[in-house]
Design a protein around this motif. Structure first.
Motif, mmCIF file in Angstrom:
data_model
loop_
_atom_site.group_PDB
_atom_site.id
_atom_site.type_symbol
_atom_site.label_atom_id
_atom_site.label_comp_id
_atom_site.label_asym_id
_atom_site.label_seq_id
_atom_site.Cartn_x
_atom_site.Cartn_y
_atom_site.Cartn_z
ATOM 1 N N ILE A 1 4.198 -2.120 0.256
ATOM 2 C CA ILE A 1 4.797 -0.986 -0.454
ATOM 3 C C ILE A 1 5.447 -0.028 0.531
ATOM 4 C CG2 ILE A 1 4.283 1.048 -1.859
ATOM 5 C CD1 ILE A 1 2.066 -0.620 -3.184
ATOM 6 N N GLU A 2 4.772 0.257 1.632
ATOM 7 C CA GLU A 2 5.333 1.160 2.636
ATOM 8 C C GLU A 2 6.599 0.579 3.263
ATOM 9 O OE1 GLU A 2 2.070 1.842 5.254
ATOM 10 O OE2 GLU A 2 1.110 3.317 3.933
ATOM 11 N N GLN A 3 6.654 -0.729 3.415
ATOM 12 C CA GLN A 3 7.868 -1.361 3.927
ATOM 13 C C GLN A 3 9.023 -1.202 2.941
ATOM 14 O OE1 GLN A 3 6.726 -5.414 4.705
ATOM 15 N NE2 GLN A 3 5.661 -4.929 6.618
ATOM 16 N N GLU A 4 8.739 -1.344 1.650
ATOM 17 C CA GLU A 4 9.783 -1.158 0.640
ATOM 18 C C GLU A 4 10.266 0.288 0.611
ATOM 19 O OE1 GLU A 4 8.237 -2.534 -3.060
ATOM 20 O OE2 GLU A 4 8.583 -4.651 -2.592
ATOM 21 N N LEU A 5 9.337 1.236 0.739
ATOM 22 C CA LEU A 5 9.726 2.649 0.780
ATOM 23 C C LEU A 5 10.567 2.940 2.018
ATOM 24 C CD1 LEU A 5 6.411 4.397 -0.358
ATOM 25 C CD2 LEU A 5 8.532 4.219 -1.654
ATOM 26 N N ALA B 1 7.242 4.914 -9.014
ATOM 27 C CA ALA B 1 6.276 3.888 -9.409
ATOM 28 C C ALA B 1 5.617 3.265 -8.187
ATOM 29 C CB ALA B 1 6.964 2.811 -10.246
ATOM 30 N N LEU B 2 6.374 3.099 -7.105
ATOM 31 C CA LEU B 2 5.796 2.578 -5.861
ATOM 32 C C LEU B 2 4.753 3.545 -5.309
ATOM 33 C CD1 LEU B 2 8.877 1.094 -3.950
ATOM 34 C CD2 LEU B 2 7.094 -0.134 -5.167
ATOM 35 N N HIS B 3 5.043 4.839 -5.381
ATOM 36 C CA HIS B 3 4.077 5.835 -4.913
ATOM 37 C C HIS B 3 2.810 5.797 -5.766
ATOM 38 C CE1 HIS B 3 5.914 8.329 -1.714
ATOM 39 N NE2 HIS B 3 7.056 7.886 -2.214
#
Length: 339
Positions: free
Chosen positions: A197-201, A120-122
């Protein structure tokens, strides 16, 4: 009524069920609404349940597994040949019930809630990226109507807009100045969301040993590694590396007959986003191959005799096979040693 195999045709509000016993005799045909679906399945003795891999299928697979059922998901295109005559919900459920028992059927691995959350983040990031590109292009076009042209690239854009807004010598209507300021603020907000989002990934990737291993492969970074682990898991659903590459649409489309093999261009089947990540990762490797030709002699030699894009896609397919092997065997990346 003893149900041995149950086929379920999923939908938003109405679910069609088709069950057979050990002899293959139909013992259940039922249509249920969403609120009655799970309670009804809870009452059944544990059995084999087949569903098409579609929206909400992974959620229901996890729920039904908790009640002792064996749940298998199948790609819809593999179920279609078992549909008899006209297409109806009942015919689809019957086809699913029959297809799930086939010994050569290919199944989809049930994703965990965590895997779906990462995917979902992607999806969110991809939507934000496309929106940002659209907004940037629109703002560039608006300014071009007033004779203001900026250099290509995000850096030139981020520097050029503030210069335009702060330069009082540029004759622009107050409406345009305020509009440009609002749009630029929106674009900056989109970039901030992408960064979050990239930080969460990145934080999730640090907790996944598989992500840490595959990121050592040339052309594989944060996005490719996290999407790989979230969408494929351990890779056990594929029998070999070639099957994994074919699932991604990176192998030639075949149309052979009469003992003569005919291979065309890549099939482009499967997950287009995943294929996009691998191809652009391979493109990044190819762009610096001159400095690393001793580390990647295969790609360097291929670029000398093949079209650039053909070589890039071939490298993406090779990367996919390496990734599958590392996932299944849980091994580290071993670069080619030419010395």
């Amino acid at each position: 009524m003893k149900v041995s195999t149950l086929g379920i045709d999923l939908a938003k509000n109405v679910f069609q069920l088709h069950g057979v016993d050990h002899n293959g005799k139909t013992v259940l045909k039922k249509k249920l609404t969403r609120d009655k679906f799970v309670p009804f399945i809870m009452q059944l003795e544990p059995c084999l349940i087949g569903m098409e891999a579609c929206a909400s299928s992974h959620h229901f697979a996890r729920v039904l597994t908790q009640f002792g059922h064996q749940v298998k998901l199948m790609p819809p295109q593999y179920v279609k040949p078992y549909v008899k005559t006209n297409k109806t919900d009942a015919a689809d459920a019957e086809a699913i019930c029959e297809a799930v028992t086939r010994p050569n059927m290919r199944f989809v691995q049930v994703k965990t809630a965590e895997q779906q959350a990462v995917l979902a983040l992607h999806t969110e990031r991809d939507i934000l990226i496309r929106e940002r590109i659209a907004c940037v292009n629109s703002l560039r076009a608006i300014l071009a109507e007033f004779g203001l042209i900026m250099a290509v690239g995000r850096k030139a854009f981020n520097q050029g807009i503030p210069d335009i807004l702060e330069n009082g010598d540029i004759e622009l209507s107050p409406f345009i100045r305020r509009s440009v300021a609002r749009q630029f603020e929106h674009i900056q907000s989109l970039e901030d969301q992408v960064t979050l989002i990239e930080q969460e990934l990145s934080q999730w990737a640090q907790t996944q040993p598989a992500c840490q291993r595959v990121m050592k492969v040339p052309g594989v970074g944060l996005l490719t590694s996290t999407y790989l682990v979230a969408s494929v898991g351990n890779g056990q659903q594929f029998h070999c590396a070639k099957q994994f590459s074919s699932w991604l649409g990176l192998t030639p489309r075949e149309h052979s007959s009469g003992g003569k093999q005919r291979l065309g261009s890549i099939s482009k089947r499967g997950d287009g986003y995943f294929r996009y990540l691998l191809v652009h990762g391979a493109r990044a490797v190819a762009s610096v191959i001159e400095r690393h030709k001793e580390d990647m002699p295969w790609l360097f030699a291929l670029l000398q005799k093949k079209n650039y894009n053909v070589a890039v896609v071939a490298q993406a397919s090779k990367t996919a096979r390496i990734l599958w092997s590392m996932l299944v065997k849980e091994t580290e990346y071993r670069p080619v040693i030419t010395h």
